[in-house]
Scaffold this motif. Structure first.
Motif, PDB file in Angstrom:
ATOM      1  N   ALA A  90       0.769  -1.339  -0.028  1.00  0.00           N
ATOM      2  CA  ALA A  90       0.017   0.087   0.016  1.00  0.00           C
ATOM      3  C   ALA A  90       0.860   1.201  -0.040  1.00  0.00           C
ATOM      4  O   ALA A  90       0.517   2.290  -0.644  1.00  0.00           O
ATOM      5  N   ASP A  91       1.780   1.257   0.878  1.00  0.00           N
ATOM      6  CA  ASP A  91       2.642   2.590   1.101  1.00  0.00           C
ATOM      7  C   ASP A  91       3.482   2.873  -0.446  1.00  0.00           C
ATOM      8  O   ASP A  91       3.706   3.828  -0.962  1.00  0.00           O
ATOM      9  N   ASP A  92       3.753   1.698  -1.228  1.00  0.00           N
ATOM     10  CA  ASP A  92       4.576   1.665  -2.389  1.00  0.00           C
ATOM     11  C   ASP A  92       3.558   2.356  -3.406  1.00  0.00           C
ATOM     12  O   ASP A  92       4.222   3.202  -4.066  1.00  0.00           O
ATOM     13  N   ILE A  93       2.432   1.834  -3.572  1.00  0.00           N
ATOM     14  CA  ILE A  93       1.535   2.395  -4.555  1.00  0.00           C
ATOM     15  C   ILE A  93       1.125   3.857  -4.199  1.00  0.00           C
ATOM     16  O   ILE A  93       1.314   4.717  -4.888  1.00  0.00           O
ATOM     17  N   ARG A  94       0.832   4.138  -2.835  1.00  0.00           N
ATOM     18  CA  ARG A  94       0.572   5.548  -2.430  1.00  0.00           C
ATOM     19  C   ARG A  94       1.826   6.386  -2.869  1.00  0.00           C
ATOM     20  O   ARG A  94       1.406   7.653  -3.153  1.00  0.00           O
ATOM     21  N   GLY A  95       2.950   6.027  -2.531  1.00  0.00           N
ATOM     22  CA  GLY A  95       4.105   6.914  -2.805  1.00  0.00           C
ATOM     23  C   GLY A  95       4.384   7.075  -4.316  1.00  0.00           C
ATOM     24  O   GLY A  95       5.114   7.880  -4.499  1.00  0.00           O
ATOM     25  N   ARG A  96       3.734   6.549  -5.270  1.00  0.00           N
ATOM     26  CA  ARG A  96       3.903   6.869  -6.509  1.00  0.00           C
ATOM     27  C   ARG A  96       3.205   8.200  -6.948  1.00  0.00           C
ATOM     28  O   ARG A  96       3.482   8.826  -8.012  1.00  0.00           O
ATOM     29  N   GLY A  97       2.317   8.836  -6.034  1.00  0.00           N
ATOM     30  CA  GLY A  97       1.888  10.046  -6.570  1.00  0.00           C
ATOM     31  C   GLY A  97       0.693   9.746  -7.371  1.00  0.00           C
ATOM     32  O   GLY A  97       0.392  10.754  -8.461  1.00  0.00           O
ATOM     33  N   LEU A  98       0.154   8.796  -7.672  1.00  0.00           N
ATOM     34  CA  LEU A  98      -0.878   8.493  -8.882  1.00  0.00           C
ATOM     35  C   LEU A  98      -2.363   8.956  -8.514  1.00  0.00           C
ATOM     36  O   LEU A  98      -2.599   9.229  -7.433  1.00  0.00           O
ATOM     37  N   GLN A  99      -2.823   9.468  -9.603  1.00  0.00           N
ATOM     38  CA  GLN A  99      -4.333  10.114  -9.336  1.00  0.00           C
ATOM     39  C   GLN A  99      -5.339   9.227 -10.214  1.00  0.00           C
ATOM     40  O   GLN A  99      -5.145   8.914 -11.543  1.00  0.00           O
ATOM     41  N   LEU A 102     -11.253  10.365 -12.125  1.00  0.00           N
ATOM     42  CA  LEU A 102     -12.197  11.154 -11.161  1.00  0.00           C
ATOM     43  C   LEU A 102     -11.611  12.117 -10.196  1.00  0.00           C
ATOM     44  O   LEU A 102     -11.967  13.303 -10.049  1.00  0.00           O
ATOM     45  N   ASP A 103     -10.508  11.665  -9.755  1.00  0.00           N
ATOM     46  CA  ASP A 103      -9.837  12.523  -8.763  1.00  0.00           C
ATOM     47  C   ASP A 103      -9.220  14.001  -9.385  1.00  0.00           C
ATOM     48  O   ASP A 103      -9.170  14.844  -9.166  1.00  0.00           O
ATOM     49  N   ARG A 104      -8.683  13.308 -10.662  1.00  0.00           N
ATOM     50  CA  ARG A 104      -8.041  14.507 -11.681  1.00  0.00           C
ATOM     51  C   ARG A 104      -9.023  15.480 -11.978  1.00  0.00           C
ATOM     52  O   ARG A 104      -8.890  16.667 -12.047  1.00  0.00           O
ATOM     53  N   ILE A 105     -10.306  15.004 -12.368  1.00  0.00           N
ATOM     54  CA  ILE A 105     -11.157  15.874 -12.727  1.00  0.00           C
ATOM     55  C   ILE A 105     -11.526  16.858 -11.545  1.00  0.00           C
ATOM     56  O   ILE A 105     -11.735  17.974 -11.702  1.00  0.00           O
ATOM     57  N   ALA A 106     -11.405  16.166 -10.321  1.00  0.00           N
ATOM     58  CA  ALA A 106     -12.120  17.059  -9.230  1.00  0.00           C
ATOM     59  C   ALA A 106     -11.012  18.246  -9.040  1.00  0.00           C
ATOM     60  O   ALA A 106     -11.248  19.024  -8.272  1.00  0.00           O
ATOM     61  N   SER A 107      -9.747  17.810  -9.510  1.00  0.00           N
ATOM     62  CA  SER A 107      -8.506  18.896  -9.080  1.00  0.00           C
ATOM     63  C   SER A 107      -8.406  19.806  -9.924  1.00  0.00           C
ATOM     64  O   SER A 107      -7.721  20.682  -9.845  1.00  0.00           O
ATOM     65  N   GLU A 108      -8.993  19.657 -11.350  1.00  0.00           N
ATOM     66  CA  GLU A 108      -8.676  20.338 -12.300  1.00  0.00           C
ATOM     67  C   GLU A 108      -9.690  21.597 -12.533  1.00  0.00           C
ATOM     68  O   GLU A 108     -10.747  21.616 -11.681  1.00  0.00           O
ATOM     69  N   PRO A 109      -9.243  22.785 -13.151  1.00  0.00           N
ATOM     70  CA  PRO A 109     -10.601  23.831 -13.526  1.00  0.00           C
ATOM     71  C   PRO A 109     -11.585  23.128 -13.951  1.00  0.00           C
ATOM     72  O   PRO A 109     -11.396  22.136 -14.814  1.00  0.00           O
ATOM     73  N   ASP A 589      -5.521   5.579  -9.872  1.00  0.00           N
ATOM     74  CA  ASP A 589      -4.482   5.787  -8.732  1.00  0.00           C
ATOM     75  C   ASP A 589      -3.873   4.695  -8.215  1.00  0.00           C
ATOM     76  O   ASP A 589      -3.350   4.603  -7.069  1.00  0.00           O
ATOM     77  N   GLY A 590      -3.894   3.391  -8.853  1.00  0.00           N
ATOM     78  CA  GLY A 590      -3.197   2.343  -8.398  1.00  0.00           C
ATOM     79  C   GLY A 590      -4.128   1.304  -7.701  1.00  0.00           C
ATOM     80  O   GLY A 590      -3.676   0.215  -7.727  1.00  0.00           O
TER      81      GLY A 590
END
Length: 835
Positions: A90-99, A102-109, A589-590
């Motif tokens: 879990a730490d390895d995958i979270r550490g890759r900074g993947l998105q 749907l998360d990308r859509i939420a963070s974009e304009p 996001d992995g």
């Protein structure tokens, strides 16, 4: 092959291997024998079950680089030689900074129309011009290969109108300008961007041609009093896919001729072409009368009166040039700079006898246009007013309502009406957004008349089916009837239709009873749309549940309420079962998420080809899973959008079946839009909203296609869902709460902009809302007013998002929640949010 099941906490899983064999199990390590790892079916799958959950994966998907990691279940699957713990994986995958997407859509304009339109397809669509209630309308447009205006065809609902001596009908046209050229320069627009009066401009060198077309009556001024309409069963008979019961056939036989060839007054298409010389020297303009584009036996053109004749002595067009009979079928007119020439033509829906043509030849084009304009404006004035600060959307709301109304056929002023869906007959499922939007804007009587269509055509045993063998119409129609009652609380109507409602429910219960077997699992079977999938579809069962639930609610029937609740429980039980046996898939996001098939018998989405079958349908591999898939269970109230099953359905659907969060092929069949709005995911909802209509609707006239690849034009099922999406973003009921502006773009609250709803209808009666942005002065102001105080909601949740995402520093008139940017108010009142 050996794999490892890595749990965060100790588990004793039960394993089932499909298309392979289970070998030795030693701790976390599992041996799979005879594993089939190549692409295609059969492919070895493993189902893992614990006391808390179950999931399935393809053995071929297991890798150390991309572990099958399901945080929801706190489990990972890796090759057996990968010795990492769950936490390390879990730490390895979270550490890759993947998105995830749907998360990308939420963070974009937030998405905008301009951004979506810049890369999406832009397809033009023919325009339909008619009168509403009357099935006799005209197709109007220009063929892209021609590159010039225009063509005209008379239609009876979805059928080409037969003519004297021409049972297959005739297509007519004009050649505006000099014809097909190396460039095409045509623009179109509805009058005021809204009314069914089509304006088109074609530039041919220094000559600009302006064409105006609309439909009116042959003799009478066009008013609500002179509009007769068409018997709904005749219109249904001439629409695609219809299914009649025996009594319908008798009525159609008795009325068809008088509704098609025996009308005392025809509908007429009036056409005006103005040629203007915009140059600095004289130029010729090239103009024609209305003439047949397809084979038609004609008499010579009558230049003395401007008549186009067919061989049998009837008139198909009446043509004037500069106010006088057009002397010949084609003319070239020399125009001085700034000078114009005007052709005015009348094309009757059916060829006219000479005496009727002589009378029609006196038509006053401008007077008739003003009558037509007033007719449609009166319809809009009778509906609730919805104003948003985006011109295109504003126009699409009003134009869309008139598009729906234009092809809702029936006899005026109070006969049953059929809410047709473009070429096709009304369908209990596809007509639902049309009827529900009528109720949303206060057109309750028209909604009631359109619901009556399904009751008039109900089978003696209670079954409701009108189209193409679709089996879901009974539940779909009952759902819309329940929504109608929530809007109106019309007890008189309810008393009248009660026998039909109960008969429909008894039919559904008997159908379900036959399926209370180990194989049937209490779910009914049948196809939901065009694909021949006669299985225990979740969409079918969800409609049956929500339809019965609404009847129980309307009638206060405790037995039906219990039966509906039991049906819902069985659907949920089966969903959990099949989700556990449907392969998990990776997300951006992995993480991996469970999937779900569209029907209970399947062991995965059809598009994953678990059983090796083909699934291509209607121009996409996604349709059978996405368009008629389990996401419908959210709007059907079987699954909550925020619970784990709803989240899994939404995530897996997004990964497999969307692009730019828009569905494939026929995107308005996909209900991820409703899931997003229920979850409060405004950015994802807005992404769907703009990407779907920018690609499927004509950007000039706002007419919707059925599919991205075309298929049927003026598809009001698609337009109806667009309008319901707009309604949801502006107002949406949530139990005893009315949620306002849940999905509106932040751009709509930029300084100086205003959102205004006037007497829109809801489950809490009619209400009005005004929101004014003064963000440059540090505030947004809003006022809510309920016009039926006795029905007002328990509370109102008003979202007021700052265009830059700022949080409020103070609020008067309600309680502000920064996380949701929402003010909760008790009912009527004013709100000021300060920033």
């Amino acid at each position: 092959m050996k794999i490892a099941l890595v749990f965060a906490e100790p588990q004793t899983p039960h394993l089932t291997v499909h298309d392979g064999k289970l070998g030795k199990v030693a701790g976390a390590a599992v041996e799979i024998l005879d594993a089939k790892l190549n692409p295609g079916a059969p492919a070895t799958r493993v189902t893992v079950r614990t006391k808390q959950f179950g999931f399935t994966f393809f053995v071929r998907d297991v890798s150390s680089q991309w572990p099958i990691w399901i945080p929801q279940y706190k489990v990972a699957v890796v090759p057996a030689n990968d010795r990492r713990t769950y936490q390390e994986i879990a730490d390895d995958i979270r550490g890759r900074g993947l998105q995830s997407e749907l998360d990308r859509i939420a963070s974009e304009p937030e998405e905008t129309f301009a951004h979506a339109a810049a890369t999406n397809r832009a397809d033009s669509c023919e325009t339909w011009l008619g009168l509403s209630r009357d099935m006799r309308f005209f197709r109007v447009g220009s063929y892209p290969r021609d590159g010039y205006l225009g063509y005209f065809q008379a239609k009876n609902a979805s059928c080409i109108a037969p003519q004297e001596g021409h049972p297959q009908g005739v297509e007519f046209g004009m050649m505006v300008g000099r014809g097909a050229a190396c460039s095409i320069n045509i623009r179109r627009r509805l009058e005021d961007g809204v009314l069914p009066i089509l304006h088109a401009e074609q530039r041919d060198g220094d000559i600009t041609y302006h064409m105006t077309t609309f439909c009116t009556l042959e003799k009478s001024p066009l008013t609500t009093k002179t509009l007769r309409g068409t018997h709904f069963l005749v219109a249904d008979d001439l629409s695609g896919g219809h299914m009649h019961i025996e009594k319908d056939k008798v009525i159609v036989a008795a009325n068809k001729e008088k509704e098609t060839v025996g009308r005392e007054e025809e509908t007429v298409l009036l056409i005006r072409v103005e040629a203007v010389n915009t140059g600095t020297v004289p130029h010729y303009a090239f103009l024609t009368s209305v003439y047949p584009r397809t084979h038609c036996k004609q008499r010579p053109y009558d230049g003395r009166r401007g008549f186009g004749w067919i061989e049998t002595g009837q008139v198909f067009s009446i043509n004037r040039l500069n106010g006088k009979p057009m002397p010949q079928q084609e003319v070239a007119v020399l125009l001085q700079p700034g000078e114009k020439a005007v052709v005015e033509s009348a094309m009757p829906h059916r060829f006219l006898a000479e005496d009727r043509a002589v009378a029609l030849a006196k038509f006053d084009f401008e007077k008739r246009r003003q009558e037509c304009r007033a007719f449609w404006e009166a319809k809009l004035a009778a509906a609730a007013s919805i104003q948003v600060p985006e011109q295109r959307v504003n126009e699409m709301i009003r134009a869309g309502l008139l598009h729906l109304d234009m092809i809702t056929y029936g006899l005026e002023p109070s006969g049953t009406t059929g809410a047709t869906i473009g070429w096709y007959s009304p369908i209990g499922s596809e007509s639902s957004p049309i009827i529900q939007f009528y109720d949303s804007v206060g057109w309750h009587k028209l909604a009631e008349r359109s619901l009556q269509f399904f009751l008039d055509k109900q089978h003696e045993n209670g079954f409701i089916q009108n189209f193409g063998g679709y089996m879901l119409e009974t539940g779909g129609a009952l759902w819309s009837m329940g929504e109608h009652y929530r809007y109106t609380r019309d007890e008189k109507w309810l008393h009248r239709v009660k026998p039909n409602l109960l008969k429909a429910c008894e039919y559904l219960l008997a159908w379900r009873e036959r399926n209370k077997t180990p194989q049937g699992m209490g779910l009914i079977e049948g196809k939901c749309a065009d694909p021949e999938d006669p299985f225990r579809q979740f969409m079918l069962n969800g409609f049956a549940y929500v339809g019965m639930q609404r009847v129980a609610e309307m009638l206060g029937d405790k037995r039906l309420a219990r039966e509906a609740a039991a049906w819902r429980a069985d659907i949920r039980k089966v969903i959990e079962l099949v989700m556990a046996e449907s392969p998990v898939i990776p997300l951006g996001d992995g993480t991996w998420t469970p999937t779900c098939p569209a029907w209970a018998e399947a062991r995965g989405p059809a598009a994953l080809h678990v059983d090796g079958s083909t699934c291509n349908s209607h121009g996409a591999t996604t349709c059978r899973d996405s368009l008629i898939g389990p996401l419908y269970l959210i709007i059907q109230e079987v699954i909550d959008a925020k619970e784990w099953m709803g989240e899994c359905l939404l995530k897996s659907h997004h990964e497999l079946f969307t692009l730019q969060n828009a569905g494939y092929s026929q995107p308005y069949y996909v209900r991820h839009d409703y899931a997003h709005i229920r979850r409060g995911e405004a950015a994802a909802f807005i992404k769907t909203y703009y990407n779907q209509f920018s690609a499927l609707a004509d950007r000039e006239t706002y007419t919707f296609w059925e599919h991205y690849f075309g298929a049927s034009p003026h598809k009001t099922h698609e337009e109806g869902w667009f309008l319901m999406q707009t309604r949801w973003m502006l107002w949406l009921e949530d139990g005893a709460t009315l949620r306002l502006l849940t999905g509106v773009p932040r751009a709509w609250l930029e300084h100086g902009k205003e959102i205004k709803l006037e007497k829109v209808a809801s489950h809490f009666g009619k209400f009005s809302l005004t929101v004014r942005s003064r963000v440059q002065d540090g505030r947004i102001e809003a006022e809510v007013k309920f016009h039926e105080v006795a029905r007002k909601p328990g509370k109102v949740a008003l979202r007021l998002p700052h265009p830059l995402g700022l949080k409020a520093t103070a609020c008067t008139g309600g309680q502000y929640d920064a996380a949701t940017e929402t003010v909760t108010v008790a009912g009527n009142g004013k709100v000021i949010v300060q920033f």
